[in-house]
Structures are given as structure tokens and as C-alpha cells.
Enzyme design. Structure first.
Site, PDB file in Angstrom:
ATOM      1  N   GLU A 109       0.767  -1.334  -0.049  1.00 51.89           N
ATOM      2  CA  GLU A 109       0.032  -0.058  -0.143  1.00 51.89           C
ATOM      3  C   GLU A 109       0.798   1.344   0.015  1.00 51.89           C
ATOM      4  OE1 GLU A 109      -2.966  -0.354  -0.680  1.00 51.89           O
ATOM      5  OE2 GLU A 109      -3.979  -2.067   0.142  1.00 51.89           O
ATOM      6  N   HIS A 132      -2.923   1.948   8.034  1.00 55.31           N
ATOM      7  CA  HIS A 132      -4.219   1.055   7.496  1.00 55.31           C
ATOM      8  C   HIS A 132      -4.304  -0.158   8.164  1.00 55.31           C
ATOM      9  CE1 HIS A 132      -6.263  -1.592   4.622  1.00 55.31           C
ATOM     10  NE2 HIS A 132      -5.385  -2.166   4.403  1.00 55.31           N
TER      11      HIS A 132
HETATM   12  P1  13P Z   1       0.840  -5.613   2.867  1.00 58.94           P
HETATM   13  O1  13P Z   1       1.432  -6.732   3.574  1.00 58.94           O
HETATM   14  O2  13P Z   1       1.627  -5.687   1.788  1.00 58.94           O
HETATM   15  O3  13P Z   1       1.249  -4.263   3.875  1.00 58.94           O
HETATM   16  O4  13P Z   1      -0.677  -5.777   2.629  1.00 58.94           O
HETATM   17  C1  13P Z   1      -1.295  -5.836   3.680  1.00 58.94           C
HETATM   18  C2  13P Z   1      -2.776  -5.077   3.226  1.00 58.94           C
HETATM   19  O5  13P Z   1      -3.575  -4.944   4.382  1.00 58.94           O
HETATM   20  C3  13P Z   1      -2.992  -4.519   1.857  1.00 58.94           C
HETATM   21  O6  13P Z   1      -4.146  -3.689   1.942  1.00 58.94           O
HETATM   22 ZN    ZN Z   2      -5.342  -3.873   3.704  1.00 63.73          ZN
END
Ligand code: 13P
Ligand code: ZN
Length: 260
Positions: A109, A132
Site C-alpha cells: 500500500e 491502514h
Molecule cells: P502488505 O503486507 O503489503 O502491507 O499488505 C497488507 C494489506 O492490508 C494490503 O491492503
Molecule cells: Zn489491507
């Protein structure tokens, strides 16, 4: 370890405990430019340059801690430098380099995170952290058209318990479903932040929140999700929760000096 990374590790533990961080779910980035020594900042690149996929001119000279892609929050809470890395934005503002010892590739992200940091700097914001995560009840709400209408969820959540509006006075923005990790999702997230929100829902996916530090970003999501849990608890008891009345909301907004 710098304070920001200690706070990231603390929050990563909460995310796992809350059940919001299944497998590698969720990500964190924090602008740590102001907390690194000049000597550290000039460390040689361990990996890169790697393309950002967009040009972000305000990020010139910036450094970020980024959760690693595929890495687990529960592991990051114990070992932040093995499950994330420190990146330096290159002078072309289109590439970055990893400068921390273990070259962990940043979160998928990253387009949203870096585009939002670029926006925050451009607008003179003091916000340095973006989170996030996948909070169960807030994500569940976005599976109903009713709560995807502008400010429908905000007003319902604010009315569940008085402190919600006090601690999340900007409410909850909504971004329609888009491919995770895409530049389109990044653009839509910025547009929603630009409307005045600092916590944004990605439909059927998760939350994206920005704040001065990662603890405060977590708190905002925690407060909103608590309100969603109260709503759902009422529904589970067989009734639609009444919510605070318009007069009670107005009284509260006045007492706490909040926008209407
Ligand atoms: P990542 O492991 O790449 O951070 O992705 C997790 C995620 O929640 C993608 O929306
Ligand atoms: Zn996610």
C-alpha cells in the site's frame, strides 16, 4: 530505537490483539525525517533505487519507516527492524532506497501511504503517521449501501456514545471499492482526505487514518470501531439502537467546541 518506531511496535501489538491484523493485514508508515541523525540519513543504500510509481515532489529529502509487505503486525511488534524498513526518497521524487540494515520491501500500500504523506506536507499538516488496518465492525458496515452514503456512518457512529464525536470530530470518509495497492486507491484516498476527513474507509477492505503520531491514528480508529461495536451489539440484542438525539448531539458539540 527512535520513539516513533517504539510507538509503531506498540500499535502493531494492539492491532494484532484487536483481531484487526490477520496474517499480514494492515500497514503503517511514519515520516521520521525529523528524528534521524544527519549521519544516519547519509547511510549507503542497502537496496534500490526502486520506483514509487508516481512522482511525489513534496517528499524530497524525506525518510519513512514502512511496514514490510507480507510481514505480520504480531512479528513487527517484537522486531520492527526485521519486519519493516527505513526508506529514503531519492532526489527525483520517483524512487526510494532502503537504508536500514535488513532490506525488507515496503508495504504493497506504499502508493497510498506516500501519496498521502506528499499531500500532508503540501498542505502544511503536522500529521506524520498513517495507518491502514482491517477493523472487523467498521469493515462490516461497508457491506451495506446504507452506510456507504456520505456521512451516514459518521452520524450513526457519533450518536452511539458521546466521546466518538469529541475524539473523531471529522468523522469517517468513504472510498468506494478499489484494487488494494493501486494508484487509483491512493488518489481516491487523497480526494477524501481533501474533503476534510482524517479517517477514511476503503469499502469492504479497511480503514486508512492519518494523525500526528501512530498512537493518535490508532486511537481514532479504535474509538470509531467501538461505536460500530455498540451499534452491532444493539442489533444483536434484537433492536436498532436509538442513538443520541439531535438535541443531545448539538449540546455535546457546543460543550466540546466541535464543528456542527
Ligand atoms: P502488505 O503486507 O503489503 O502491507 O499488505 C497488507 C494489506 O492490508 C494490503 O491492503
Ligand atoms: Zn489491507
Amino acid at each position: 530505537m527512535i520513539k516513533e518506531i517504539e510507538q509503531i511496535a506498540e500499535v502493531a501489538g494492539y492491532l494484532w490483539q484487536k483481531g484487526w491484523a490477520e496474517r499480514n493485514g494492515g500497514n503503517i508508515t511514519v515520516n521520521i525525517t525529523g528524528s534521524l541523525s544527519a549521519a544516519y540519513k547519509s547511510s549507503p543504500a542497502v537496496k534500490g533505487p526502486i520506483s514509487i510509481g508516481q512522482k511525489l515532489p513534496r517528499l524530497k529529502g524525506c525518510f519513512f519507516y514502512c511496514k514490510g509487505t507480507g510481514k505480520r503486525m504480531r512479528d513487527l511488534s517484537r522486531s520492527p527492524m526485521e519486519n519493516g524498513s527505513i526508506i529514503r526518497i531519492c532526489d527525483d521524487c520517483e524512487h526510494y532506497e532502503i537504508i536500514s540494515d535488513v532490506p525488507v520491501m515496503p508495504t504493497s500500500e506504499l502508493p497510498s501511504h506516500l501519496a498521502v504523506h506528499n499531500y500532508l506536507i503540501e498542505h502544511g499538516s503536522p500529521f506524520k503517521a498513517s495507518l491502514h488496518t482491517h477493523p472487523i465492525e467498521l469493515v462490516a458496515l461497508t457491506h451495506s449501501r446504507e452506510w456507504l452514503e456520505k456521512d451516514a456512518a459518521t452520524n450513526m457512529l457519533w450518536s452511539m456514545i458521546p466521546e466518538t464525536k469529541a475524539f473523531c470530530p471529522k468523522g469517517l470518509g468513504m472510498v468506494p471499492y478499489m484494487l488494494p495497492g493501486s494508484v487509483e486507491l491512493a488518489k481516491a484516498t487523497i480526494d477524501t482526505i481533501d474533503e476534510g476527513y482524517d479517517v477514511v474507509m476503503w469499502e469492504k477492505h479497511g480503514v486508512f487514518a492519518v494523525d500526528t503520531n501512530i498512537i493518535d491514528a490508532f486511537d481514532q480508529v479504535d474509538v470509531l470501531n467501538k461505536a460500530a461495536q455498540i451499534y452491532i451489539a444493539g442489533r444483536n440484542m434484537g433492536f436498532v439502537p436509538e442513538g443520541m438525539t439531535a438535541a443531545q448531539m448539538a449540546e455535546m458539540s457546543k460543550a466540546f467546541n466541535l464543528p456542527k
